[in-house]
Design an enzyme around this catalytic site. Structure first.
Site, PDB file in Angstrom:
ATOM      1  N   LYS A  74       0.831  -1.210   0.000  1.00  0.00           N
ATOM      2  CA  LYS A  74       0.000   0.000   0.000  1.00  0.00           C
ATOM      3  C   LYS A  74       0.869   1.266   0.000  1.00  0.00           C
ATOM      4  O   LYS A  74       0.508   2.258  -0.618  1.00  0.00           O
ATOM      5  CB  LYS A  74      -0.975   0.005   1.194  1.00  0.00           C
ATOM      6  CG  LYS A  74      -2.097  -1.040   1.029  1.00  0.00           C
ATOM      7  CD  LYS A  74      -3.339  -0.743   1.833  1.00  0.00           C
ATOM      8  CE  LYS A  74      -4.350  -1.877   1.762  1.00  0.00           C
ATOM      9  NZ  LYS A  74      -5.346  -1.789   0.720  1.00  0.00           N
TER      10      LYS A  74
ATOM     11  N   LYS B 279      -4.753  -8.747  -6.371  1.00  0.00           N
ATOM     12  CA  LYS B 279      -5.964  -9.028  -5.582  1.00  0.00           C
ATOM     13  C   LYS B 279      -7.088  -8.048  -5.936  1.00  0.00           C
ATOM     14  O   LYS B 279      -6.831  -6.870  -6.166  1.00  0.00           O
ATOM     15  CB  LYS B 279      -5.602  -8.874  -4.101  1.00  0.00           C
ATOM     16  CG  LYS B 279      -6.657  -9.357  -3.145  1.00  0.00           C
ATOM     17  CD  LYS B 279      -6.352  -8.951  -1.713  1.00  0.00           C
ATOM     18  CE  LYS B 279      -6.683  -7.494  -1.462  1.00  0.00           C
ATOM     19  NZ  LYS B 279      -6.917  -7.138  -0.063  1.00  0.00           N
TER      20      LYS B 279
ATOM     21  N   LYS C 256     -11.313  -3.398  -2.553  1.00  0.00           N
ATOM     22  CA  LYS C 256     -12.379  -2.391  -2.552  1.00  0.00           C
ATOM     23  C   LYS C 256     -11.884  -1.082  -3.116  1.00  0.00           C
ATOM     24  O   LYS C 256     -12.586  -0.394  -3.828  1.00  0.00           O
ATOM     25  CB  LYS C 256     -12.824  -2.124  -1.111  1.00  0.00           C
ATOM     26  CG  LYS C 256     -13.719  -3.146  -0.531  1.00  0.00           C
ATOM     27  CD  LYS C 256     -14.153  -2.680   0.854  1.00  0.00           C
ATOM     28  CE  LYS C 256     -13.571  -3.556   1.914  1.00  0.00           C
ATOM     29  NZ  LYS C 256     -12.399  -3.048   2.590  1.00  0.00           N
TER      30      LYS C 256
END
Ligand code: AQP
Length: 338
Positions: free
Chosen positions: A117, A199, A202
């Site tokens: 991230k 992956k 959201k």
């Protein structure tokens, strides 16, 4: 004499950072539902974790309630499971402080999710993003959870939680249950429809790469139709990177229909990707339509959601106080006499 058997505790949570995807559903929520009958089940919406990325306050409130509505819509029963919002319970952040004092910087720096991230262009690398796994350890240990159903990406965080629990027990005395992750054999990592080597997330996936539980059926069909496959023709489950798209679609198909992958390979032998995708779109929309319908109804009944959350917070808070006070006592913090 009747034996006093302790019912094991199961706990998990989801961040209200966006609309829940079929990745959240297949990787984690299906296990939430399966296990709620046999355990003392606690499922929360981890809104404090959502603050690790900038949130619009009004949208965050709406998304948090929507996750609770989706919990109920997929089949979590507030009579069986304790459904609550993390920030409604005092104790999560307090315990996180104590656990943080037992966690090494090196351990946090090794967390793959933090590395991924924070490596994203324009990432907001704040202290919360870095210490997030400590808060997650606190979420789990505060309730002495035995089992934690999660997708593959959270396995490393549960392992860190285990290490922290063992360390605390060793330094003070036996206090925390050392939790085990529950990860599905199939569907533990549902991939992005446009980038099947990453992956489905959201927020990390673009709109066309993900399917939300409450997407309209027409949107679902379009996303599946445009899912990346390969230049071949074979509908087979292969570990090769070029088959990642088909492998992911087969995994979704199998998990939502209950048909084994080998049977799907046989069913579609000699058939084209178009037909396969059309059938998959039907399977996905059939699975999701009742969820969306129930969610939309629940979102109109805020009084009911409020009652579920009030009951959930009360039950969770009772457990949290007990644990927090035990931890404070063991660590040497002075407690007032009652
Ligand atoms: N693609 C996935 N496949 C299988 N399981 C998944 N989970 C998430 N994505 C997939 C599992 O769902 C649970 C809740 O995860 P989360 O949304 O709270 O956090 P996350 O793992 O960081 O998921 P996202 O979608 O990537 O969140 P954003 O984009 O908001 O940061 C977990 O058990 C997770 O493993």
């Amino acid at each position: 004499m009747e034996e006093n058997i302790k019912i094991k505790t199961i706990l998990s949570g989801i961040k209200p950072t966006g609309q829940l995807t079929i990745g959240n559903y297949i990787g984690a929520m299906k296990n939430f539902i399966r296990l709620q009958d046999d355990y003392d089940a606690l499922y929360m919406v981890v809104d404090l974790h959502a603050l690790t990325v900038p949130q619009d306050p009004k949208e965050l409130r709406q998304k948090t309630l929507s996750v609770i509505a989706q919990y109920i819509a997929v089949g979590l029963d507030p009579e069986k499971s304790t459904l609550f919002i993390q920030s409604h319970v005092t104790g999560h952040t307090e315990l996180a402080w104590v656990l943080g004092c037992l966690t090494g910087l090196g351990e946090l720096s090794r967390m793959t999710q933090f590395k991924d991230k924070s490596a994203k262009p324009g990432a907001n690398i704040n202290a919360g993003l870095y210490t997030y796994p400590i808060l997650m350890a606190s979420d789990i240990l505060l309730y002495n959870a035995d089992l934690v159903p999660v997708g593959d990406d959270q396995k490393q965080h549960v392992e860190l939680t285990r290490d922290i629990a063992i360390r605390f027990n060793h330094r003070y005395s036996d206090t925390f249950t050392v939790p085990e992750p529950v990860i599905p054999k199939s569907g533990a990592r549902i991939m992005d429809l446009q980038d099947p080597l990453s992956k489905m997330g959201k927020t990390d996936s673009g709109e066309s790469g993900r399917i939300a539980l409450i997407d309209d059926p027409a949107v679902v069909a379009k996303r599946i139709k445009s899912a990346v496959t390969d230049s071949g023709t074979e509908i087979i489950y292969s570990d090769k990177d070029e088959k990642a798209g088909i492998r992911n679609l087969l995994t979704i198909y199998s998990n939502l229909s209950g048909i084994q992958v080998a049977d799907l390979e046989a069913k579609y032998a000699g058939k084209g990707y178009g037909e396969f995708k059309k059938d998959l779109a039907d399977i996905v929309t059939q699975s999701l339509s009742p969820i969306k319908q129930k969610h939309d109804e629940l979102m109109k009944n805020k009084d009911y959601l409020d009652e579920v959350l009030r009951n959930g917070a009360e039950k969770a808070q009772n457990k949290a106080w007990k644990m927090l006070s035990k931890v404070y006592r063991k660590t040497g913090l002075v407690q007032l006499k009652r």
